[in-house]
Scaffold this active site. Structure first.
Site, PDB file in Angstrom:
ATOM      1  N   GLU A  81      47.331  48.648  40.841  1.00 14.49           N
ATOM      2  CA  GLU A  81      47.507  47.794  42.020  1.00 14.49           C
ATOM      3  C   GLU A  81      48.650  48.310  42.897  1.00 14.49           C
ATOM      4  O   GLU A  81      48.567  48.291  44.133  1.00 14.49           O
ATOM      5  CB  GLU A  81      47.791  46.359  41.567  1.00 14.49           C
ATOM      6  CG  GLU A  81      47.410  45.301  42.575  1.00 14.49           C
ATOM      7  CD  GLU A  81      47.448  43.915  41.943  1.00 14.49           C
ATOM      8  OE1 GLU A  81      46.389  43.289  41.846  1.00 14.49           O
ATOM      9  OE2 GLU A  81      48.537  43.463  41.539  1.00 14.49           O
TER      10      GLU A  81
ATOM     11  N   CYS B 138      44.272  39.025  39.970  1.00 13.70           N
ATOM     12  CA  CYS B 138      44.209  38.839  38.515  1.00 13.70           C
ATOM     13  C   CYS B 138      43.914  37.404  38.087  1.00 13.70           C
ATOM     14  O   CYS B 138      43.736  37.149  36.911  1.00 13.70           O
ATOM     15  CB  CYS B 138      45.486  39.346  37.854  1.00 13.70           C
ATOM     16  SG  CYS B 138      46.952  38.935  38.748  1.00 13.70           S
TER      17      CYS B 138
ATOM     18  N   LYS C 161      38.597  32.066  33.314  1.00 13.86           N
ATOM     19  CA  LYS C 161      38.326  33.361  32.674  1.00 13.86           C
ATOM     20  C   LYS C 161      36.957  33.349  31.994  1.00 13.86           C
ATOM     21  O   LYS C 161      36.348  34.391  31.796  1.00 13.86           O
ATOM     22  CB  LYS C 161      39.388  33.680  31.615  1.00 13.86           C
ATOM     23  CG  LYS C 161      40.765  33.943  32.195  1.00 13.86           C
ATOM     24  CD  LYS C 161      40.958  35.382  32.601  1.00 13.86           C
ATOM     25  CE  LYS C 161      42.338  35.607  33.160  1.00 13.86           C
ATOM     26  NZ  LYS C 161      42.429  36.773  34.023  1.00 13.86           N
TER      27      LYS C 161
END
Ligand code: SF4
Ligand code: SF4
Ligand code: SF4
Ligand code: FES
Length: 574
Positions: A280, A300, A359
């Site tokens: 990144e 993220c 997630k």
């Protein structure tokens, strides 16, 4: 501060004027039961569980919404209060699927606890509940309307903290229902799967979609090589599932516990957090040098990705193409690790332990598969689910020894640990970008201005005369403000860290129940302590990451990195 004198249960005390009866009693160690009340939220006063008796008042006022006045004489446990509280609870339970033994919140439920404390042993009212189907449409959370006590906590967090506003209270009186907008299924409205509603729900009306059985199946399948990764924020919260203080750092015990569950290898998502910073950071520098789209937004936090894809798709070119550390780990597990160990990727089963419900959705995205057939991550457990699994296995967590992660994905840095708190990704990026660009050592590596629970935080570094300004936002209502600033051309930053959940992952939607700002602050303090405890505190100095580039990836943003570690996003506006 003006003080008033009151009497609580025959004890005379002096408390600040205007304080509620609930907090006044608490200050002298008297707990009044509550249900709709939450310390971080507005007072709703709709459940009436917290009633008390005040001499001179005809009715029983709610302690959470009534301010003390000078000379007030309060009884929290008079016969009248105890009987009325029992009736209130019995009425609640008469409209509730009170099958506690097979309930997700059994032994961890606010209603169960207060009904037990109030001595409810029989229900004098007939059960009138009309059983409704569960909403299992979301890959991350389940809604069970048969358990809902209509407290409104989920409505408030979704509307005010996340700014999403897709659950609402409809109807009146006993007809009130709490539902996604227009009574639709959760997956059919623009839900971000953040799970914040599940963290404030006092009962089992919203909870994560469990994947515990799937993980047990893999662990019991001799064909499978089952590996696990643990996210940065889990090490400072899993202890709470076993009665430890919030902010206890239990990294070594967590590793030991996972080994005892039967995982073949125990790895650390921190490794791919370091890798994320390298990729990144280089992406940011590439954009800065080549007139790319700025400010660059971090990628993220999958709840945040769900938000921007559904609410601000026009800003998607700002988002870094880096996969999240969870998904970078999965992709490397089924490529680099498979090659290194000679195990067929189809036989590798990757489990993630995450503080996050989003997630679960991320792992199921079709983009998150290196070979296009098998998912990179096979199952995602929240911190709460791992707590349940360890209890199932009879593991006495607190008595476990401290053990080390396995290699090659076990060597990490302090920069990776701080990914768990709001501001951590930006701080880790600043530590690396400064040194990569200036080739000088960054002496003061702690960026205090972007730590903590402030809504929008800022910092800057001087890269050989070029000032790089970063901003940090957490919770989606703040993200929304920042997106409006970008649209208005008022976000003069090169890099913006966005985390979906309040406080970052330490306050994730899959973290232990009873999370509030006080608990968040303790977990944050633990995260920065864990950073300080590590010998290496900058991602680009991680020797295992260096070896990964030397042996396999060759260079940041290279062809292999692009294939394994980067992704794309979609306009999913509903
Ligand atoms: S939500 Fe609580 S009270 Fe209701 S069944 Fe589950 S454990 Fe029991
Ligand atoms: S998961 Fe998040 S966005 Fe979805 S309903 Fe719950 S709080 Fe709202
Ligand atoms: S779903 Fe949970 S938080 Fe929302 S109103 Fe019902 S009981 Fe309260
Ligand atoms: S907790 Fe006071 S009315 Fe619900």
């Amino acid at each position: 501060m003006n003080m008033v004198k009151i009497t609580v249960n025959n004890t005379k005390i002096s408390v600040p004027e205007g304080i509620t009866i609930l907090n006044a009693a608490k200050s002298v160690g008297i707990e009044i039961p509550t249900l709709c009340y939450h310390p971080d939220q507005f007072v709703k006063a709709n459940c009436r569980v917290c009633i008390v008796e005040v001499e001179g008042m005809k009715t029983l006022p709610s302690a959470c919404s009534t301010a003390v006045t000078d000379g007030m004489v309060i009884h929290t446990n008079s016969a009248r209060v105890l009987e009325a509280r029992k009736v209130i609870l019995e009425l609640l339970l008469a409209n509730h699927d009170a099958n506690c033994l097979i309930c997700h919140r059994n032994l961890n439920c606010e209603l169960q606890k207060i009904a037990n404390q109030a001595g409810v042993r029989v229900n004098r009212f007939e059960n009138v509940l009309e059983i409704k189907p569960l909403d299992t449409s979301s890959p991350s959370i389940v809604r069970n309307p048969n358990k809902c006590v209509r407290c409104g906590r989920c409505v408030e967090i979704c509307r005010d903290v996340q700014g999403v506003n897709i659950i609402e209270k409809i109807g009146r009186g006993t007809e009130i229902e709490v539902l996604p907008t227009y009574g639709k299924y959760l997956f059919d409205v623009a839900c971000t799967a953040c799970g914040q509603c599940s963290t404030v729900c006092p009962v089992a009306a919203i909870y994560e979609k469990e994947e515990i059985e799937k993980v047990w199946e893999a662990l019991n399948n001799p064909q499978k090589h089952v590996i696990v990764q643990t996210a940065p924020a889990v090490r400072v919260s899993i202890g709470e599932e076993f009665g430890l203080e919030p902010g206890s750092i239990v990294t070594g015990k967590l590793v030991a516990a996972l080994r005892r569950l039967g995982f073949d290898r125990v790895f650390d998502t921190d490794f791919t957090a370091d890798l994320t910073i390298v990729e990144e950071g280089n992406e940011l520098l590439h954009r800065m040098k080549n007139n790319g789209v700025l400010p660059m937004l971090t990628s993220c936090s999958p709840g945040w990705i769900n938000f921007i894809e559904q609410y601000y798709p026009e800003l998607l070119p700002h988002v870094s193409t880096c996969k999240s550390p969870q998904q970078m780990f999965g992709a490397l597990a089924k490529s680099y690790y498979a090659e290194k160990t000679g195990i067929n990727p189809a036989d590798i089963f990757v489990v993630s332990v995450m503080p996050c419900t989003a997630k679960k959705y991320e792992a199921k995205r079709p983009e998150m598969s290196v070979d296009g057939i098998h998912p990179d991550v096979d199952a995602v457990l929240t911190t709460r689910e791992l707590g349940r699994m360890l209890k199932q296995a009879g593991i006495d967590f607190d008595r476990l020894p401290e053990e080390e992660y396995d290699n090659p994905f076990g060597i990490t840095t302090g920069a990776a640990v701080i990914f768990g708190a709001s501001g951590g990704v930006a701080e880790a990026a600043l530590r690396t970008v400064y040194e990569v660009v200036t080739e000088k050592t960054l002496d003061r590596i702690d960026f205090h201005t972007i730590r903590g629970l402030g809504g929008i935080k800022e910092a800057e570094v001087d890269l050989n005369g070029i000032i790089v300004k970063v901003a940090v936002v957490h919770s989606l209502s703040n993200a929304s403000k920042m997106m409006e600033m970008i649209k208005a051309g008022k976000a003069a930053y090169q890099f913006i860290e966005v985390m979906c959940c309040p406080g970052g992952c330490i306050g994730g939607g899959g973290q232990p129940y009873h999370t509030n700002d006080e608990v968040r602050m303790k977990r944050i303090a633990a995260i920065y302590q864990a950073d300080k405890n590590l010998p290496i505190r900058k991602s680009h100095e991680n020797p295992a990451v260096k070896s990964l580039y030397a042996e396999y990836l060759h260079e940041p943003l290279g062809e292999k990195s692009h294939h394994l570690l980067h992704t794309h996003y979609r306009n999913r506006k509903k």
